[in-house]
Design a protein around this motif. Structure first.
Motif, PDB file in Angstrom:
ATOM      1  N   LEU A 150      -4.180  -2.736   4.797  1.00 34.96           N
ATOM      2  CA  LEU A 150      -3.379  -1.690   5.429  1.00 34.96           C
ATOM      3  C   LEU A 150      -4.042  -0.326   5.266  1.00 34.96           C
ATOM      4  O   LEU A 150      -4.166   0.445   6.231  1.00 34.96           O
ATOM      5  CB  LEU A 150      -1.984  -1.683   4.798  1.00 34.96           C
ATOM      6  N   LEU A 151      -4.481  -0.028   4.063  1.00 39.20           N
ATOM      7  CA  LEU A 151      -5.085   1.278   3.781  1.00 39.20           C
ATOM      8  C   LEU A 151      -6.469   1.410   4.402  1.00 39.20           C
ATOM      9  O   LEU A 151      -6.911   2.522   4.705  1.00 39.20           O
ATOM     10  CB  LEU A 151      -5.152   1.504   2.272  1.00 39.20           C
ATOM     11  N   ALA A 152      -7.153   0.285   4.607  1.00 33.80           N
ATOM     12  CA  ALA A 152      -8.448   0.333   5.275  1.00 33.80           C
ATOM     13  C   ALA A 152      -8.287   0.792   6.718  1.00 33.80           C
ATOM     14  O   ALA A 152      -9.156   1.463   7.278  1.00 33.80           O
ATOM     15  CB  ALA A 152      -9.132  -1.036   5.213  1.00 33.80           C
ATOM     16  N   ARG A 153      -7.168   0.419   7.316  1.00 39.21           N
ATOM     17  CA  ARG A 153      -6.889   0.851   8.684  1.00 39.21           C
ATOM     18  C   ARG A 153      -6.435   2.310   8.722  1.00 39.21           C
ATOM     19  O   ARG A 153      -6.845   3.068   9.605  1.00 39.21           O
ATOM     20  CB  ARG A 153      -5.812  -0.035   9.316  1.00 39.21           C
ATOM     21  N   GLU A 154      -5.574   2.699   7.776  1.00 36.30           N
ATOM     22  CA  GLU A 154      -5.021   4.058   7.778  1.00 36.30           C
ATOM     23  C   GLU A 154      -4.836   4.541   6.342  1.00 36.30           C
ATOM     24  O   GLU A 154      -3.809   4.273   5.703  1.00 36.30           O
ATOM     25  CB  GLU A 154      -3.694   4.079   8.548  1.00 36.30           C
ATOM     26  N   PRO A 155      -5.833   5.261   5.782  1.00 36.19           N
ATOM     27  CA  PRO A 155      -5.780   5.703   4.381  1.00 36.19           C
ATOM     28  C   PRO A 155      -4.585   6.583   4.055  1.00 36.19           C
ATOM     29  O   PRO A 155      -4.120   6.602   2.904  1.00 36.19           O
ATOM     30  CB  PRO A 155      -7.099   6.465   4.204  1.00 36.19           C
ATOM     31  N   ARG A 156      -4.059   7.314   5.033  1.00 44.39           N
ATOM     32  CA  ARG A 156      -2.948   8.230   4.754  1.00 44.39           C
ATOM     33  C   ARG A 156      -1.679   7.505   4.318  1.00 44.39           C
ATOM     34  O   ARG A 156      -0.783   8.112   3.737  1.00 44.39           O
ATOM     35  CB  ARG A 156      -2.655   9.087   5.996  1.00 44.39           C
ATOM     36  N   LEU A 157      -1.609   6.213   4.572  1.00 47.86           N
ATOM     37  CA  LEU A 157      -0.419   5.457   4.191  1.00 47.86           C
ATOM     38  C   LEU A 157      -0.302   5.283   2.677  1.00 47.86           C
ATOM     39  O   LEU A 157       0.749   4.887   2.177  1.00 47.86           O
ATOM     40  CB  LEU A 157      -0.438   4.080   4.866  1.00 47.86           C
ATOM     41  N   ALA A 158      -1.369   5.596   1.946  1.00 45.58           N
ATOM     42  CA  ALA A 158      -1.336   5.473   0.483  1.00 45.58           C
ATOM     43  C   ALA A 158      -0.299   6.401  -0.140  1.00 45.58           C
ATOM     44  O   ALA A 158       0.155   6.165  -1.269  1.00 45.58           O
ATOM     45  CB  ALA A 158      -2.721   5.763  -0.097  1.00 45.58           C
ATOM     46  N   GLY A 159       0.106   7.461   0.564  1.00 46.01           N
ATOM     47  CA  GLY A 159       1.076   8.397   0.019  1.00 46.01           C
ATOM     48  C   GLY A 159       2.514   7.944   0.114  1.00 46.01           C
ATOM     49  O   GLY A 159       3.407   8.598  -0.445  1.00 46.01           O
ATOM     50  N   PHE A 160       2.778   6.832   0.776  1.00 45.76           N
ATOM     51  CA  PHE A 160       4.148   6.347   0.909  1.00 45.76           C
ATOM     52  C   PHE A 160       4.592   5.686  -0.401  1.00 45.76           C
ATOM     53  O   PHE A 160       3.848   4.910  -1.005  1.00 45.76           O
ATOM     54  CB  PHE A 160       4.254   5.346   2.055  1.00 45.76           C
TER      55      PHE A 160
END
Length: 391
Positions: free
Chosen positions: A346-356
């Motif tokens: 998931l984070l490889a596709r969109e790193p910004r999701l790590a903040g959720f």
């Protein structure tokens, strides 16, 4: 010609052209609204009706039409979906499909008891029932053919790979069910050769994915399906009734669906009685855009709060807006077919999701039914909302 296979292809195309020329009047092609009802097949059984019917006629055609007789003593109604309406008359039913994203594009089908006269209703499509066979080019409703026990009447699907539904898989392996494609690329010649009573096909807001216009123009009876635009599990599953009314199987589908709906409602009552209501994030961003659903009923039915309440239509919003509103969501349910198998993917596709918060807490969920329960297809779950809610 070069090969036997090519000869066969040329002959098939020639036969198709001859068929169209024979069927079409000199003045032009038969339109969807002007197409006459199919002629009775003399080889099918006839039914003598001498008095009031106790059950719907499931096979054959009526030998002699009796005006004023109720040919559909077994009826159904659509209680959950707002996209479908049905009304019963003595010897025909009117099925109306109104796709949620475009209510102006309304489809009316007059389902006439086989062997009785078709009424004259402007703008309606005439289909004789009970239907004898059908093609299904909406893969999301393959499970409906299994649940209703009508897989043996299915003669073609979009593609034959990746289907695990037992009844349909058996038909494919036996050569009884073939592939005809979908959308504008549907194999019209193949459909004409198969001679289906009806093609149940996918409805889309994008005409590229619609097969019904080209099939209608070729003289093929179609019924559009828009179950994918429902925002709840029960409304989605209720589309199995569309298949049932085409085969005069209302009594069967009422029994099946009401059992499913009853269990669903009992589970929902238990979940809603819990004191806590977690905030739930849903779906995945696609190219930095998150699709927001009109309040999905299943989240509230499961005892949760949807992260973007009050929306009345589908819309796309940016990741930043979702992060502001649902970055602190308790749980994230992807619930969407995806090749990703881990949070790392998931984070490889969109790193910004790590903040959720849900990501940091390891509370991100998805299904992988092919691995966990390979004998039960994903499409089957659309027809079993009680099982989804139980999970």
């Amino acid at each position: 010609l070069g090969s036997t296979e090519k000869q066969a292809q040329v002959v098939a195309r020639a036969l198709t052209i001859v068929t169209i020329l024979v069927v079409a009047p000199v003045g032009g092609c038969i339109g969807a609204h002007e197409r006459p009802a199919p002629r009775i097949d003399v080889s099918e059984p006839t039914v003598d009706v001498t008095g009031p019917l106790r059950a719907n006629i499931r096979e054959g055609h009526v030998r002699e039409y009796r005006p004023g007789l109720d040919y559909f003593p077994e009826k159904t109604a659509f209680r959950y979906t707002r996209q479908i309406h049905i009304e019963y008359h003595d010897h025909y039913k009117i099925l109306t499909v109104t796709p949620a994203p475009n209510p102006a594009e309304r489809f009316r089908y007059v389902l006439v008891q086989r062997g009785t006269p078709a009424p004259s209703i402007r703008g309606a499509r005439i289909i004789e029932v009970p239907v004898r066979n059908f093609i299904l080019t909406n893969e999301e409703l393959l499970g409906a053919a299994e649940v209703t026990g009508l897989a043996d009447r299915l003669i073609a699907v979009t593609r034959i790979t990746g289907i695990r539904a037992p009844g349909i898989r058996a038909g494919i392996d036996a050569g009884r069910i073939t592939a005809v494609g979908s959308g504008k690329h549907v194999d019209v010649e193949r459909v004409i050769q198969l001679q289906p009573d009806v093609v149940m096909t996918y409805w889309s807001t994008n005409p590229t994915y619609d097969a019904h216009p080209v099939l209608d123009q070729a003289g093929i009876s179609t019924v559009v399906l828009a179950a994918h635009w429902e925002t709840g599990l029960l409304p989605t599953a209720e589309w199995i009734k569309v298949m049932a009314v085409l085969f005069n199987r209302e009594a069967d589908v009422n029994r099946i669906f009401e059992g499913i709906a009853d269990r669903y409602q009992r589970l929902a009552a238990r979940a809603k009685a819990q004191p806590t209501q977690p905030l739930v994030l849903m779906r995945l961003p696609f190219r930095h855009i998150w699709t927001i659903l009109p309040d999905p009923e299943q989240i509230a039915d499961a005892g949760g709060r949807y992260f973007w309440p009050g929306e009345t239509r589908y819309q796309g919003v940016g990741i930043e807006a979702v992060a502001q509103r649902a970055g602190a969501a308790d749980a994230w349910i992807v619930a969407f077919p995806t090749p990703m198998r881990s949070v790392e993917d998931l984070l490889a596709r969109e790193p910004r999701l790590a903040g959720f918060d849900a990501v940091r807490r390891g509370n991100v969920w998805n299904h992988d039914l092919q691995e966990v329960e390979p004998q039960r297809p994903y499409a089957d779950y659309r027809m079993r909302p009680d099982l989804v809610l139980a999970d």
